[in-house]
Design a protein around this motif. Structure first.
Motif, mmCIF file in Angstrom:
data_model
loop_
_atom_site.group_PDB
_atom_site.id
_atom_site.type_symbol
_atom_site.label_atom_id
_atom_site.label_comp_id
_atom_site.label_asym_id
_atom_site.label_seq_id
_atom_site.Cartn_x
_atom_site.Cartn_y
_atom_site.Cartn_z
ATOM 1 N N THR A 43 0.825 -1.216 0.000
ATOM 2 C CA THR A 43 0.000 0.000 0.000
ATOM 3 C C THR A 43 0.858 1.266 0.000
ATOM 4 O O THR A 43 0.324 2.367 0.063
ATOM 5 C CB THR A 43 -0.900 0.034 1.256
ATOM 6 N N ASP A 44 2.170 1.099 -0.083
ATOM 7 C CA ASP A 44 3.099 2.237 0.002
ATOM 8 C C ASP A 44 2.869 3.060 1.272
ATOM 9 O O ASP A 44 2.828 4.297 1.226
ATOM 10 C CB ASP A 44 2.979 3.124 -1.242
ATOM 11 N N MET A 45 2.746 2.379 2.370
ATOM 12 C CA MET A 45 2.568 3.072 3.648
ATOM 13 C C MET A 45 3.859 3.802 4.027
ATOM 14 O O MET A 45 4.950 3.251 3.905
ATOM 15 C CB MET A 45 2.215 2.046 4.727
ATOM 16 N N ARG A 46 3.719 5.053 4.473
ATOM 17 C CA ARG A 46 4.884 5.863 4.798
ATOM 18 C C ARG A 46 4.981 6.145 6.289
ATOM 19 O O ARG A 46 3.987 6.514 6.908
ATOM 20 C CB ARG A 46 4.824 7.190 4.031
ATOM 21 N N ARG A 96 -0.493 -1.374 -8.322
ATOM 22 C CA ARG A 96 -1.825 -1.034 -7.797
ATOM 23 C C ARG A 96 -2.750 -0.593 -8.937
ATOM 24 O O ARG A 96 -3.929 -0.936 -8.966
ATOM 25 C CB ARG A 96 -1.710 0.056 -6.722
ATOM 26 N N ILE A 121 -8.160 -3.162 -2.972
ATOM 27 C CA ILE A 121 -6.702 -3.372 -2.967
ATOM 28 C C ILE A 121 -6.221 -3.580 -1.530
ATOM 29 O O ILE A 121 -5.374 -4.432 -1.269
ATOM 30 C CB ILE A 121 -5.984 -2.179 -3.634
ATOM 31 N N TRP A 122 -6.790 -2.794 -0.610
ATOM 32 C CA TRP A 122 -6.466 -3.014 0.799
ATOM 33 C C TRP A 122 -6.769 -4.463 1.199
ATOM 34 O O TRP A 122 -5.952 -5.124 1.839
ATOM 35 C CB TRP A 122 -7.269 -2.048 1.690
ATOM 36 N N ALA A 157 -4.323 -6.945 -0.391
ATOM 37 C CA ALA A 157 -3.023 -6.842 0.284
ATOM 38 C C ALA A 157 -3.061 -7.501 1.656
ATOM 39 O O ALA A 157 -2.123 -8.209 2.042
ATOM 40 C CB ALA A 157 -2.605 -5.371 0.406
#
Lengths: 188, 188, 188, 188, 188, 188
Positions: free
Chosen positions: C175-178, D142, D155-156, D159
């Motif tokens: 999810t490209d969590m930052r 994505r 998508i969440w 994942a």
């Protein structure tokens, strides 16, 4: 394929500085060719000089590793990295220095089939591990070299020859550097 | 951990030759330390000199790649090879040259999350491929670099910086070379 | 990069339920931030709650593994998976809990260089094997943990902390969590 | 093989709390068994509860992914990780929910041979990438999901289901958790 | 999916030569089907005959390996190569010959969980190594087989059965060969 | 190294049956040697016959692939598997059939550097994929072969030659089969 030693358009300095020309002339006399790796660097004489200084120190300088052993490492590393240039040039060197063409073939194809002694086997196992997964090298790996008689200085040399070809394999493959054709038939 | 910069018992030449001592003094003045990689080579001054000549040419010499870009390659390659020494020293260099500590962390941890431009992304993709599977590099890979504006000379530089760290990562890991502690807190 | 904690457009429930808001307020007070992983889950309070319940049980609950040891596993797993979020957040935690910034760096870069004791080394080797090739774990691997003093309950905890970060590394990367920027400079 | 659901000596709380016993009774009634994964966690009721809360939210909760699709992901991930427990239990679930025993076999053996539609194929490709090399996931991955109709919420879910089985595969393999024998013959 | 046993348009010779038709009739009588691998080769009777001669010699001919043991190798190799055809057909054979459906499932999913004796474990470890990294096989690997009672002739058989399925897995996957549906429900 | 063609003590049938002796005499006459792979199988004449029948059909039988092309596949597959026997024997065959010693070297060392046409490149890419990750082959891979002019029958032949050497590479490595020394100097 053009006359260029690599896929990059980087012509040699023309004319070459006198010292460089002299060095190339010596290569031509002694080896019957100027190795393409030298021509490839000759677009910038500083780069040529730093490369040859490092190469000559490692491969021709004083070491308890014989020149053949250093070439054996060169071929084993280049086989893992599938580097056409270095397998060709250093495969020929193994054939020449060992007087054993089959040994050269074995190291190119699968070093484990080669009939090497316990010391050389330990050396090549270390070179393989440093090439494939250097981050897992631990004290036990260095100790295995000491156990077959290598000194700490020898371990430095094994590590550095191994590392050097991990560098030059990548330069050769990244630039599509081609070996001089003469190597293929040499010392068969 | 002893005072030795590596796990090998290879003490520095003592006393150091005057030129070397002077070079180390300059390092101390300008960097606040003598990098351990220099001390590690200083058991043999010829080896130290060939190493520093190559390093300085590649990383500090004239190139269309900025010094930061060369350090970015250094960190990305060292991250793939999991080299503690080089990630520490060159991670600090990226933080310093970019003024962006987060960029340094990103390149150490996973370069794909870094917010780099298309040109730098192409450069790092090439460096990654050359590091991981150099034998599969083809003309299309070089062309991808030309397409974002790199010249053939730039490609040479990208290939050689990439290859250099594939060498020095392996020397560092094979000898358990340890970075100076000072790097860790720098430029955070 | 927007204000969103991930690349997915999943805004937090607004307003947050009272209990959640209270929990976030406590985070802000005690940590100086609400970790982005919590914000990322807060589009669905049930998901937030199940995640935090599992996290808190594993990482903060009763265990013979110290909190530092659990964070060490977190960082080693995240280093293998190259997860920017978790390396950043849990690297900071290792620095904080150990009071040893260098240890945090080592675990991020290459855990094998870290000076851990035999018990922790066995723990990290197991975490590495479970992360990289879980299907090859056999009774000898569990016995190796018992041999350095871990109980079967401890093995459960090591396995579950390892497995948890194999989950959250993947959620973060997918999810490209930052991570919150604050982590980078903490406890250096 | 003893009666223990794993290779760890962690007996269930005895007697079970009333709520837990009731939950296990429902399992026995509806499934004809208490899944061993539940027994394995029942040495600590908090751990059992956090695990089942997460599992039930992800696999049985509201989602635009059908229950079958979530089970398909479970099997594909477990096939990559070669997890005997999860392949057995979730392979049976795919056979049950799809009414297509062959589909279950295909997903266990090599999901690429399964005759899935473009949407499900994109979903499984994403699950595979997140499982094998999560650090390389990028926005294009994505977007490929959005292009076949998945929302950001979907998508969440993809994942998180993928990540969950990367967790539970590892717990199962690390503890040698064994599935109930009943699964093997179900829904053939 | 058409009636073709592979994705290639290679219809069977029509009519089949008398001997071939007779062989297929025997298959139909004894197995209840003509295995699709035979139909796939039947576009060229010489190819069919050389394939069946080799198969029958290895899998049905005289050997100190039981037929079940040869089928166990077949399934373990096919699991590594994720070959749907061979896992389906030879998984059924393991279920039939062992009378133990769970054993078949275990070998398909992760052979390490199967409760095999020391001799069979050594055999499967060798098969796995020959499948995944044959170039690293050394005398110690062969000696490990002798140490659990295998003769040199047995080692030949283990090596050749392993190698055979490394061949036929690849033919099946490269041509998308599909197993007869009947296998799935057999011997459950 | 003894006179045995492999590391296994499996002497040839003595005397050889007349037909076999005649076949070996023909080899001696035409090739100047009896290839060791034949001697290795000659402990059991049925095994020798099934092997040679398959080999001769694939490598010498009717096919739209030239004999050189089939040998090219043999060498590329053997290079991936690092099989000393097959690289030696089939490298010589490529040199002989092509009249181009350098081509043989290139295929042994890194086929990507070889100057092959688009058709052969597609063929070798397919052989590489089938060798390294056969389970990922899909219709697009077969279509790529059709797009450069291969028929479905040709695809069968490419798949089967590729698969055959994945078999014989493994038999050779597993038994330490050694090639006749004569190959090394041939056709240089």
């Amino acid at each position: 394929m053009s006359d260029q030693p690599t896929a990059l358009n980087l012509p040699m300095v023309d004319p070459l500085p006198e010292t460089t020309q002299k060095y190339f002339d010596i290569c031509q006399d002694k080896l019957g060719m100027v190795p393409n790796v030298l021509k490839a660097h000759a677009f910038d004489i500083d780069k040529l000089n730093t490369f040859t200084a490092l190469y000559n120190d490692l491969m021709l300088g004083k070491s308890a590793l014989s020149k053949l052993e250093r070439e054996m490492i060169a071929v084993v590393v280049s086989s893992i990295n599938k580097c056409f240039y270095c397998l060709t040039a250093h495969g020929a060197a193994v054939r020449q220095l060992s007087g054993n063409p089959k040994l050269g073939e074995m190291l190119v194809m699968n070093w484990r089939v080669a009939d090497v002694d316990a010391r050389q086997r330990a050396m090549l196992l270390f070179a393989e591990k440093v090439t494939k997964e250097s981050h897992t090298v631990e004290e036990t790996d260095r100790q295995a070299l000491r156990d077959v008689g290598f000194s700490d200085r020898d371990i430095w040399d094994i590590a550095n020859v191994t590392a050097f070809f991990n560098m030059s394999n990548r330069v050769a493959s990244a630039t599509d550097m081609r070996p001089n054709d003469d190597y293929h038939a040499q010392f068969r």
